[in-house]
Design an enzyme around this catalytic site. Sequence first.
Site, short mmCIF file in Angstrom:
data_model
loop_
_atom_site.label_atom_id
_atom_site.label_comp_id
_atom_site.label_asym_id
_atom_site.label_seq_id
_atom_site.Cartn_x
_atom_site.Cartn_y
_atom_site.Cartn_z
N PHE A 128 12.59 -5.76 -66.28
CA PHE A 128 13.41 -4.35 -66.45
C PHE A 128 14.78 -4.41 -66.83
CE2 PHE A 128 15.58 -0.74 -65.06
CZ PHE A 128 15.17 0.34 -65.89
N ASP A 215 20.07 -11.42 -66.50
CA ASP A 215 20.18 -10.06 -65.87
C ASP A 215 20.47 -10.13 -64.61
OD1 ASP A 215 19.83 -7.39 -64.82
OD2 ASP A 215 18.56 -6.86 -66.37
N LYS A 244 24.75 -2.17 -60.40
CA LYS A 244 24.57 -1.90 -59.15
C LYS A 244 25.49 -2.03 -58.05
CE LYS A 244 19.51 -1.16 -59.81
NZ LYS A 244 18.82 -1.86 -60.89
C1 LIG Z 1 18.55 -1.22 -62.49
C2 LIG Z 1 18.51 -2.19 -63.36
C3 LIG Z 1 18.91 -2.05 -64.78
C4 LIG Z 1 19.61 -0.85 -65.30
O1 LIG Z 1 20.64 -0.25 -64.47
P1 LIG Z 1 21.11 1.26 -64.80
O2 LIG Z 1 22.62 1.07 -64.21
O3 LIG Z 1 20.21 2.10 -63.91
O4 LIG Z 1 21.19 1.39 -66.08
C5 LIG Z 1 18.73 -3.31 -65.58
N1 LIG Z 1 18.41 -4.38 -65.13
C6 LIG Z 1 17.90 -4.64 -64.02
C7 LIG Z 1 17.45 -5.89 -63.68
C8 LIG Z 1 17.89 -3.81 -62.98
O5 LIG Z 1 17.66 -3.90 -61.64
#
Ligand SMILES: *Cc1c(COP(=O)(O)O)cnc(C)c1O
Length: 393
Positions: A128, A215, A244
């Site tokens: 994701f 990420d 986050k």
């Molecule tokens: C939450 C998340 C995102 C997206 O972050 P947003 O602030 O909602 O755009 C991208 N990558 C990972 C691994 C995430 O957990």
Amino acid sequence: MSDHLIASYNQLPVAFEKGEGVWLFDQHGNRYLDALSGIAVCGLGHSHPELTSAISDQAGRLLHTSNLYHIPLQESLASRLCALANMDKVFFCNSGAEANEAAIKIARLHGHKKNIASPIVIVARGSFHGRTMATLSATGNTKVQSGFEPLLPGFVHVPYNDIDSIIKTVNNNEDVAAVMLEPVQGEGGINIPDSGYLTAIRELCDEHGLLMMLDEIQTGMCRTGKWFAHQHENCVPDVMTLAKSLGNGVPIGACIADGEAANLLQPGSHGSTFGGNPLAARAGLTVIDILQHENLAQRAAALGQLLLARFSESLSVYKAVKNIRGKGLMIGIELADDCPDLVGRALKQNLLINVTAEKVIRLLPPLIISDEQAEEIVERLCIVLKDYLKEAA
Ligand SMILES: *Cc1c(COP(=O)(O)O)cnc(C)c1O
């Protein structure tokens, strides 16, 4: 429920108006144990006094100027992050998706510099990366993509935790410019790769001149027991994204780059109105201070061990519990079957949890919890789960 909100979320029937540490309070004064932290955002819990006072102070001084001017707090935050990550430079934005957008743009610049007309980024199934067009195209989940076609080209999906399929893709495709992965897949179901996976990717990227992009939006900022999850292995990525918990609730994202990757974006090639404004930067700096002086990376590692041990003791007798796994305070309890109403049942026991990938209970409690509060999470969840499994049987 509001008639005036676009219904992009299925919301639970509760609204909170106050938080303190691991506790949230609803409008009627009921108290909830928060084992989710707003999906890995409030690592310091709610209303941490030191953070509250820093952002209050900053709100009274200066909220925003513009990236047209120097922003000393942003420069300080960048240098702190670079020191922690052993990387060179940072671009600030406001969310995870935006941080990944920056990373993907860097990958394309890197590809073009190598004379690749249509650069490709290798990404993983089950990943994701966000909800913008580029990041949902990178995401390895058709549910996130469905309805939004045409997707952005330039991504090839491979199985996660399978180095051979990355090697094969690189060998068969001269257009590959980068590999982008989560060190632990969060939304995908707390999927933890074998140790050595990231190091092998690092070596492959070095060998072929590819950018290794991690990420760490969910895994970063001490969540897994290290500042960044890749630090469990001895490797440094070329690009790393954060968001986050970097602001503990104040929106901020960061795309950190190293070496050549840190110099690909040039003036005029990327930007953000709000990115790294004084309020967000002050929040990020204070979060780092607190994580450091409260030793929360070590705490997360220790609490993770405690939680895994307790869950194993209580739940491994159940056939319907397939697997219990975790890294620091990223914990997944995988059930044999889908469990759509488990989150609602936990809410009735005043416990906030999440279920991801249909059947993985995901726990992301604040890093500041006490041992007793960790035990209480186990106790409450086990009550909910045992009831649920009894009825399902
Ligand atoms: C939450 C998340 C995102 C997206 O972050 P947003 O602030 O909602 O755009 C991208 N990558 C990972 C691994 C995430 O957990």
